[in-house]
Design a protein around this motif. Structure first.
Motif, PDB file in Angstrom:
ATOM      1  N   ASP A  14       0.820  -1.498  -0.072  1.00 12.88           N
ATOM      2  CA  ASP A  14      -0.082  -0.421  -0.116  1.00 12.88           C
ATOM      3  C   ASP A  14       0.690   1.102   0.121  1.00 12.88           C
ATOM      4  O   ASP A  14       0.882   2.345  -0.245  1.00 12.88           O
ATOM      5  N   ILE A  15       1.956   1.254   0.888  1.00 13.68           N
ATOM      6  CA  ILE A  15       2.503   2.764   0.897  1.00 13.68           C
ATOM      7  C   ILE A  15       3.362   2.687  -0.641  1.00 13.68           C
ATOM      8  O   ILE A  15       3.774   3.334  -0.949  1.00 13.68           O
ATOM      9  N   LYS A  16       4.126   1.652  -1.058  1.00 12.88           N
ATOM     10  CA  LYS A  16       4.510   1.196  -2.833  1.00 12.88           C
ATOM     11  C   LYS A  16       3.738   2.020  -4.466  1.00 12.88           C
ATOM     12  O   LYS A  16       3.426   2.758  -4.808  1.00 12.88           O
ATOM     13  N   LYS A  17       2.199   1.518  -3.303  1.00 11.09           N
ATOM     14  CA  LYS A  17       0.800   2.202  -4.736  1.00 11.09           C
ATOM     15  C   LYS A  17       0.803   3.860  -4.190  1.00 11.09           C
ATOM     16  O   LYS A  17       0.061   4.415  -5.273  1.00 11.09           O
ATOM     17  N   PHE A  18       0.711   3.622  -3.021  1.00 12.58           N
ATOM     18  CA  PHE A  18       0.423   5.953  -2.629  1.00 12.58           C
ATOM     19  C   PHE A  18       2.131   6.450  -3.196  1.00 12.58           C
ATOM     20  O   PHE A  18       1.820   7.679  -3.717  1.00 12.58           O
TER      21      PHE A  18
ATOM     22  N   ASP B 150      -9.181   5.578  -1.845  1.00 12.31           N
ATOM     23  CA  ASP B 150      -8.314   4.432  -2.098  1.00 12.31           C
ATOM     24  C   ASP B 150      -7.963   4.514  -3.362  1.00 12.31           C
ATOM     25  O   ASP B 150      -8.391   5.064  -3.970  1.00 12.31           O
ATOM     26  N   ASN B 151      -6.811   3.621  -3.786  1.00  8.65           N
ATOM     27  CA  ASN B 151      -6.140   3.370  -4.687  1.00  8.65           C
ATOM     28  C   ASN B 151      -7.333   3.702  -6.379  1.00  8.65           C
ATOM     29  O   ASN B 151      -6.926   3.637  -7.085  1.00  8.65           O
ATOM     30  N   LYS B 152      -7.933   2.749  -6.335  1.00 10.51           N
ATOM     31  CA  LYS B 152      -8.906   1.981  -7.799  1.00 10.51           C
ATOM     32  C   LYS B 152     -10.092   3.477  -7.344  1.00 10.51           C
ATOM     33  O   LYS B 152      -9.998   3.077  -8.462  1.00 10.51           O
TER      34      LYS B 152
ATOM     35  N   ILE C  71       3.440   5.501  -6.059  1.00 10.29           N
ATOM     36  CA  ILE C  71       3.029   5.821  -7.055  1.00 10.29           C
ATOM     37  C   ILE C  71       2.274   7.075  -7.637  1.00 10.29           C
ATOM     38  O   ILE C  71       2.015   7.740  -8.177  1.00 10.29           O
ATOM     39  N   ARG C  72       0.792   7.084  -6.395  1.00  8.68           N
ATOM     40  CA  ARG C  72       0.367   8.107  -6.129  1.00  8.68           C
ATOM     41  C   ARG C  72       1.020   9.534  -6.136  1.00  8.68           C
ATOM     42  O   ARG C  72       0.719  10.798  -7.394  1.00  8.68           O
TER      43      ARG C  72
END
Length: 159
Positions: A51-55, A111-113, A57-58
């Motif tokens: 989740d931190i890696k996805k953030f 959330d990412n989605k 990217i955000r």
């Protein structure tokens, strides 16, 4: 992490001075940091590595959107100077849209989605809900009215 965007913007300087001036004059920077710092701490304490890696990217997506916004605003002003009214409204709208979207990418409550595939109406709705309502609002509600007006002008001239 892929450095393509970082390489692309190396040595590139957008003019954020008007946005910076507006934010300082209206106390937006302090309001934003005081409202978000606890959210980030909680987010990073509770989330796992993925989740931190996805953030992250955000974060890079938000950075790209802010550069887009700044460049579109510069181009909008130039379009107005040379009498290109259609281009002026089109670029003003998208400058605001990309700036609002960038802020939403960094919102830990979305959330990412949800955040990575926002429609224009969702950008308006979420930005208004998170940043323009209530006693702790960061931005004046007029920003939403401006967004609606610019969207109408963009549609009038585009369709």
């Amino acid at each position: 992490m892929n450095q393509v965007f970082e390489d692309y913007i190396k040595g590139y300087h957008s003019n954020f001075s008007e946005l910076d001036k507006y934010a300082k004059e209206n106390g937006i920077i302090g309001k934003y940091y005081s409202s978000i710092k606890g959210r980030y701490r909680k987010f990073f304490e509770e989330k796992g590595d993925l989740d931190i890696k996805k953030f992250a990217i955000r974060y890079y997506r938000a950075k790209k959107e802010m550069y887009n916004s700044a460049q579109m605003f510069i181009e909008a002003k130039r379009n107005k100077e040379v009498g290109c009214i259609i281009g002026h409204f089109f670029l003003c709208y998208y400058a605001l849209f990309h700036a609002m979207q960038a802020v939403l990418f960094l919102n830990p409550y979305l959330d990412n989605k949800k955040v990575l595939d926002l429609s224009h109406n969702e950008v308006k709705k979420y930005f208004e809900d998170f940043y323009c309502k209530g006693n702790n609002s960061i931005m004046p509600l007029e920003i939403i009215n401006l967004f609606i007006l610019l969207k109408e002008y963009r549609e009038l001239y585009s369709y």
